[in-house]
Design a protein around this motif. Structure first.
Motif, mmCIF file in Angstrom:
data_model
loop_
_atom_site.group_PDB
_atom_site.id
_atom_site.type_symbol
_atom_site.label_atom_id
_atom_site.label_comp_id
_atom_site.label_asym_id
_atom_site.label_seq_id
_atom_site.Cartn_x
_atom_site.Cartn_y
_atom_site.Cartn_z
ATOM 1 N N UNK A 1 0.960 -1.182 0.206
ATOM 2 C CA UNK A 1 0.041 -0.406 0.018
ATOM 3 C C UNK A 1 0.770 1.545 0.181
ATOM 4 N N UNK A 2 1.809 1.674 0.598
ATOM 5 C CA UNK A 2 2.928 2.408 0.985
ATOM 6 C C UNK A 2 3.282 2.600 -0.904
ATOM 7 N N UNK A 3 3.315 1.814 -2.037
ATOM 8 C CA UNK A 3 4.140 2.342 -2.997
ATOM 9 C C UNK A 3 3.090 2.237 -3.806
ATOM 10 N N UNK A 4 3.049 4.283 -4.539
ATOM 11 C CA UNK A 4 2.384 4.205 -5.152
ATOM 12 C C UNK A 4 2.961 4.274 -6.948
ATOM 13 N N UNK A 5 3.958 3.985 -7.460
ATOM 14 C CA UNK A 5 4.767 4.014 -8.792
ATOM 15 C C UNK A 5 5.500 2.706 -8.687
#
Ligand SMILES: NC(=O)c1ccc[n+]([C@@H]2O[C@H](COP(=O)([O-])OP(=O)(O)OC[C@H]3O[C@@H](n4cnc5c(N)ncnc54)[C@H](O)[C@@H]3O)[C@@H](O)[C@H]2O)c1
Length: 403
Positions: A97-101
């Motif tokens: 979840x902390x990864x957006x890209x």
């Protein structure tokens, strides 16, 4: 005054600043990296350099997670390049979840599965070139990107090199007239060494194709970028060493091209010739291109990558000759680096430009090029080239999937 303690000038000011950029965000963009090899280093450097060079326009970043199937490589990448966590399971990165890209720097045959998984999780994706190991997989990736509505980008970094971006603007301004011919080559010599191991690049199952996919994908993209869409190709591919040493010193068959010559026709009537080879003696990293128009020419070589050569049909015969332009802050992409022309930029600067474009487009939710569509178009040309080579180098039309 106490010796050793410099006195502060009258009226001196000081302060604490966590982030000096004008685009400070409450939540930084979390990046996940899949692959911890050569390109992982280039991309990591890119993010770090972009934060310094483009501070004003850069969103804040967080290097959240790195994955590599090789635990030692993943751990070393985290420890040396300051990725927050490491794993051997790429799905942990695409699902975090902390990864957006998600940034994919793994071998070509893995690109599609990883990118599609990431996009279905709503993540933006930067994927290395070639977009996939074959055009059908590249098309699936493009469709998945459209469906997910996320930012997608492919790693055709050479487009961003300031001399090449400037060449593009000269072409668009009509400074060399109508383009008649495009000529480009990408030559290396590391694989001339017979002891060079049978890496994933030398197997069609992992790479899709050889020099045409690895090096040629860049040239094809530059042709599309500078001239236009490619409609037909004629290719000659050659495997020079039929086997290479495997891990246990066994002879592993090589089933991809080491050297390829490619003739192309563009939609707009221009023609082109490209050459790609990783067994070209003496050529360490030679990328060259020439654009010939009906009012002038443009030439670039990586060996003198801070220059661009321009020839314009002269007003009088006494001044007939080429001009060498020294690249600097007046040229696209170079503005933010150094104050004077000629100070020079390096291989890593391309990745800073790519990182800037990727994260700012994620922050703004705006799609930029080169996108998965550009990746798909290059893969279609590669597929057509392989078909041409198999058919004894006959001319083959490029099959374009619907955009
Ligand atoms: N833009 C450029 O100029 C440029 C230059 C070189 C490579 N590339 C591209 O970058 C990509 C990576 O190339 P590279 O040179 O870094 O290769 P590399 O072999 O140095 O690194 C690839 C890494 O991926 C890891 N890997 C393999 N399977 C994996 C899996 N299932 N999950 C996670 N990691 C896995 C390997 O262990 C390795 O560490 C390729 O697509 C290549 O074509 C682009």
């Amino acid at each position: 005054m106490t010796r050793g303690a410099p006195s502060a000038p009258r009226g001196a000011e000081s302060g604490v600043c966590r982030y000096a950029g004008s685009r400070r965000r409450t939540s930084p963009i979390g990046i996940g990296l899949v692959g911890a090899g050569f390109m992982a280093k280039a991309h990591t450097l890119g993010y770090r350099a972009a934060e310094t060079v483009f501070a004003e326009e850069m969103p804040t970043l967080r290097q959240v997670y790195v994955a590599d199937v090789d635990a030692r490589a993943a751990h070393a990448a985290a420890a040396r390049w300051r990725w927050g966590r490491w794993t051997t399971d790429w799905a942990a990165v695409t699902g975090a979840p902390e990864v957006q890209a998600v940034d994919i720097v793994a071998p070509n045959h893995l690109h599609a599965e990883i990118a599609i998984a990431a996009m279905r999780e709503g993540k933006a994706v930067l994927c290395e070139k070639p977009l996939a190991d074959h055009a059908a997989a590249a098309y699936e990736m493009y469709r998945a990107a459209r469906e997910a509505g996320v930012v997608h980008q492919v790693g055709f970094v050479l487009r961003r090199w300031p001399a090449i971006a400037f060449a593009k603007s000269l072409v668009e301004e009509g400074r060399i007239g109508r383009i008649l011919q495009f000529r480009a080559s990408y030559l290396l010599d590391y694989a001339l060494d017979r002891r060079h191991p049978a890496t994933w690049r030398l197997q069609s199952a992992t790479a899709g194709a050889g020099a045409i996919a690895d090096l040629g994908s860049h040239l094809i993209d530059l042709g599309r970028f500078l001239v236009g869409e490619i409609s037909a190709v004629m290719a000659r591919t050659r495997t020079i060493y039929p086997s290479r040493p495997g891990a246990d010193d066994s002879a592993v068959p090589v089933d991809v091209d080491d050297a390829t010559e490619l003739l192309v026709e563009f939609d707009n009537g221009a023609t082109g010739a490209m050459e790609m080879c990783w067994m070209a003696a003496g050529h360490k990293l030679d990328i060259s291109l020439e654009l010939r128009g009906d009012e002038g020419s443009i030439a670039f070589t990586w060996r003198r990558n801070g220059e661009l050569c321009l020839y314009r049909s002269p007003a009088s015969a006494e001044v007939d000759g080429w001009t060498t332009i020294i690249i600097g802050p007046n040229h696209p992409g170079a503005e933010a680096f150094w104050p004077l022309a000629g100070m020079g930029m390096g291989f890593d600067s391309m990745f800073a430009l790519q990182a800037r474009d990727f994260v700012t487009s994620v922050a703004d939710g705006k799609q930029v090029t080169p996108s998965f569509l550009d990746g798909l178009r290059a893969s279609e040309v590669i597929d057509a080239s392989l078909r041409s080579a198999e058919a004894n180098s006959t001319w083959v039309e490029v099959n374009h999937h619907q955009a």
